[in-house]
Enzyme design. Structure first.
Site, PDB file in Angstrom:
ATOM      1  N   GLU A 151      -7.810  -0.597  -1.267  1.00  0.00           N
ATOM      2  CA  GLU A 151      -6.517   0.031  -0.938  1.00  0.00           C
ATOM      3  C   GLU A 151      -6.356   1.346  -1.697  1.00  0.00           C
ATOM      4  O   GLU A 151      -5.835   2.338  -1.160  1.00  0.00           O
ATOM      5  CB  GLU A 151      -5.377  -0.932  -1.264  1.00  0.00           C
ATOM      6  CG  GLU A 151      -5.350  -2.132  -0.303  1.00  0.00           C
ATOM      7  CD  GLU A 151      -4.312  -3.173  -0.666  1.00  0.00           C
ATOM      8  OE1 GLU A 151      -3.488  -3.522   0.205  1.00  0.00           O
ATOM      9  OE2 GLU A 151      -4.309  -3.638  -1.822  1.00  0.00           O
TER      10      GLU A 151
ATOM     11  N   GLU B  38      -7.798 -10.966  -0.028  1.00  0.00           N
ATOM     12  CA  GLU B  38      -6.537 -11.588  -0.452  1.00  0.00           C
ATOM     13  C   GLU B  38      -6.219 -12.882   0.285  1.00  0.00           C
ATOM     14  O   GLU B  38      -5.570 -13.778  -0.270  1.00  0.00           O
ATOM     15  CB  GLU B  38      -5.387 -10.588  -0.270  1.00  0.00           C
ATOM     16  CG  GLU B  38      -5.363  -9.457  -1.274  1.00  0.00           C
ATOM     17  CD  GLU B  38      -6.260  -8.284  -0.906  1.00  0.00           C
ATOM     18  OE1 GLU B  38      -6.201  -7.248  -1.592  1.00  0.00           O
ATOM     19  OE2 GLU B  38      -7.038  -8.403   0.072  1.00  0.00           O
TER      20      GLU B  38
END
Length: 700
Positions: A105, A125
């Site tokens: 990210e 995640e």
């Protein structure tokens, strides 16, 4: 410093330096922001490169900060990414080795990305029961396309940078470096080449659409729900990626992602998966054995016994490239064992899971013997012989004579006293339990049983070796059954009492399978063999005559119904098949026994079945912690998650008890203790559980 700042001519380089994977902890995040500010204020700096020191660009969030105020403290990851996007000078991410989670990210917030070949890229995640929470679901679809991005996000699987760079039209990598070694120089050169380019490109400004829109996402949602019905995160990942394609603007999509992320953080499934994440890493840490304890060199392994366990154990070491010598007493037993190993490997080759040349290479590492003397150069010797103390004495007395000094002598015993086994040698410091689970070449769990005199370097060596052979190792002290089998005996005891009171084997199995176990207690024991439990109960009758059992299991064995291997156990089986069919003979036996005992059959709910089975595990687990057999509750959970099929999304028996509330667990145990057909002694709540409940606490 966890983020270092250097200037190379007209390019500033910010290097993340937070070993082992450059986790994005608070200090690292602050270091990035400070570095950007310095570069902005330095007129001589024309461009910025951000990279990672050592063996990673960044593995994402710093796990040491999970659940602490630091994880939310500014600058949070959103703020750091916003600072990257708003920087007036081009920022180039130089990505290598590992780029995962928040690390990816972060890279997606940079203006440009230069990647090294062989870099592992992922948004994992979902494996923690959440979804990427810093723009990953919104940015990744914009650079590699909606479908590839959704596949990565919903599975959490790793993809190599080389593969991603081959996606038509991808904008993840502006350049793929020739090698990891040349990445730094190539990133600097690239940064200089774009120093004057304006406007600076932002991933958030890229289009994000899918040509089939609603139909594609509904299909994806249906597929995900079918594959992950007990996990709420994968369907929410689909929702988040769909929001990237349908939101009015990028900020709206980010807001949807954030709402979904925060909701998932509060789910019991996510709490369970996060607990598993930490428990797995903590299992390898032994309180009084420092991480820098010297380890013994294991270059060759001996295995005594070529049966099912011995063969499976051997395969683990062959798979890791470690030579193995298997010892048997008779040639025909040796031949049968080697044939089974070959059959297992050939099945993998046939399925395309193993290349033929690797199969041959592994078999070339295997040698056989009928003489103990040929184990004299082994660094580790594991016995996998019959579960009888007399047999163990013969084996270890002989090993004491032939094994070289410093060799580790291990027993695969599942219940017997490792201290007594060690006493059969003049080197008890070298003796340890290594309890593999069947099939040993498949099951992840390895119970490492620490004897009173087991040396610390032996423990450190075995724990490191477990990692090498891809096992989850959990340390247990010495007691009858260690952690797993000691607890499962209470579970099996309750299953028998449930039959006495009115349930059927099928009802009990279905109730616990609905809870999430892959197999109920009666199907499980039919697969393992009812005669195994029968032998243990006979031993118990001598050693612990006051221990209470249902007699139905013994009656079953007296009928010769030992399970699948005899095509008859708690269920009926067709020869060569594993489908369990309810048995009229068994139901009649249970009814007759119930009548003889004067027990009136009653209706038992599935909730009661689940509570009695699971809470019996919890209570015995509490006693195991009290006695110091396990050093932490997470170790018990790891045993049950990796060795006994406890549902992952429930986090293990001890974690699950915390989710239910220990006060509620104690009240249930007191209620069960009042049942005249149960074992009141077994339900006496462990002092640890009572104390924690009184303090409003749970297991740590």
């Amino acid at each position: 410093m966890t983020a270092e700042y250097q200037v190379h001519g007209d390019v500033a380089v910010i290097t993340l330096n937070n070993p082992p994977v450059n986790g994005l902890g608070l200090a690292t995040r602050q270091g990035i922001v400070d570095g950007l500010a310095k570069a902005e204020d330095d007129a001589s700096v024309k461009a910025i490169v951000i990279t990672g020191a050592g063996g990673a660009f960044s593995g994402g969030a710093d796990i040491k900060e999970f659940g602490t105020p630091k994880s939310l403290q500014d600058p949070n990851l959103h703020s750091v990414i916003r600072a990257l996007e708003n920087c007036s000078k081009p920022v180039v991410a130089a990505i290598h080795t590992v780029c995962m989670g928040g690390g990816l990210e972060l890279a997606l917030g940079c203006h440009y990305r230069v990647g090294a070949p062989g870099c592992a890229v992922a948004l994992p995640e979902v494996k923690l029961g959440i979804l990427p929470g810093a723009g990953g679901t919104q940015r990744l679809p914009r650079v590699i396309g909606v479908e590839p991005a959704l596949n990565m996000i919903v599975t959490g699987e790793t993809v190599q940078s080389d593969m991603l760079a081959m996606i038509p039209g991808q904008k993840l990598f502006d350049k793929l470096a020739a090698s990891k070694e040349s990445l730094a120089d190539e990133a600097l050169a690239f940064a200089r080449s774009v120093a004057d380019a304006r406007p600076l490109p932002l991933v958030r400004n890229l289009p994000c659409k899918h040509p089939k829109g609603e139909a594609y996402f509904q299909f994806a949602r249906n597929m995900v729900k079918g594959m992950a019905k007990n996990f709420p995160a994968p369907p929410k990942c689909v929702d988040a990626v769909q929001a990237a394609t349908t939101s009015r603007n990028f900020e709206d999509g980010l807001m949807t992602e954030r709402e979904l992320f925060l909701n998932l953080m509060m789910t019991p499934e996510s709490r369970s998966l996060r607990h598993l994440f930490f428990a797995e890493r903590a299992a390898s840490k032994i309180p009084d054995v420092p991480s820098d304890t010297p380890k013994r060199d294991i270059k060759k392994v001996g295995v005594i016994g070529a049966g099912t366990m011995g063969g499976g154990i051997s395969m683990n070491f062959l798979n890791a490239g470690i030579p193995v010598t298997i010892l048997e007493m008779k040639q025909d037993a040796l031949d049968r064992g080697i044939a089974i190993i070959r059959k297992n490997y050939e099945a993998q080759v046939k399925k395309g899971k193993l290349k033929a040349d690797k199969y041959e290479a592994r078999m070339a590492l295997l040698s056989t013997s009928l003489a103990y003397d040929e184990l004299k150069d082994c660094d580790l010797i594991i016995e996998a012989v019959f579960e009888d103390m007399g047999v163990k004495e013969q084996v270890f007395s002989k090993l004491d004579e032939v094994a070289k000094q410093g060799a580790i002598l291990a027993s695969n015993t599942s219940t017997l006293d490792v201290n007594q086994i060690a006493s059969f040698t003049k080197r008890p410091q070298d003796v340890v339990g290594m309890h593999f689970f069947s099939p040993a070449n498949v099951m992840k769990l390895l119970e490492v049983v620490r004897g009173e005199k087991t040396a610390k370097d032996v423990l450190a060596t075995v724990m490191a070796l477990a990692k090498k052979i891809k096992k989850t190792a959990v340390v247990s002290g010495v007691c009858d059954g260690f952690i797993g089998n000691r607890m499962i005996e209470r579970y099996s005891q309750q299953a028998g009492f449930l039959l006495d009171e009115g349930a059927t084997p099928e009802q009990v199995d279905k109730a616990i399978e609905k809870f999430g176990f892959p197999m109920g207690p009666f199907r499980m024991i039919d697969m393992a063999g009812n005669d195994i439990g029968w032998a243990i109960r006979k031993r118990r009758a001598v050693e612990q005559p006051d221990m209470k059992y249902s007699r139905t299991a013994d009656l079953l064995c007296e009928m010769g119904r030992f399970g699948q291997k005899t095509s008859a156990g708690w269920y009926d089986y067709e020869a060569g098949k594993r489908d369990a069919k309810p048995s009229a003979v068994v139901l009649k036996m249970i009814e007759d026994y119930r009548a003889k005992q004067g027990i009136a059959q009653r209706k038992i709910s599935d909730d009661e079945i689940v509570q009695r089975l699971v809470f019996s595990l919890v209570n015995e687990g509490g006693k195991i912690l009290e006695e110091g057999i396990a050093s932490k509750s997470g170790d018990i959970d790891m045993v049950y998650l990796t060795g006994y099929g406890f549902p992952i999304w429930r986090g293990g028996p001890m974690h699950y008890a915390g989710e239910v509330g220990l006060f509620n667990v104690v009240q249930a145990m007191k209620r069960f203790a009042r049942n005249p057909h149960d074992d009141a002694k077994a339900w006496a709540p462990s002092k640890l559980i009572v104390d924690l409940a009184a303090q409003g606490k749970t297991f740590e």
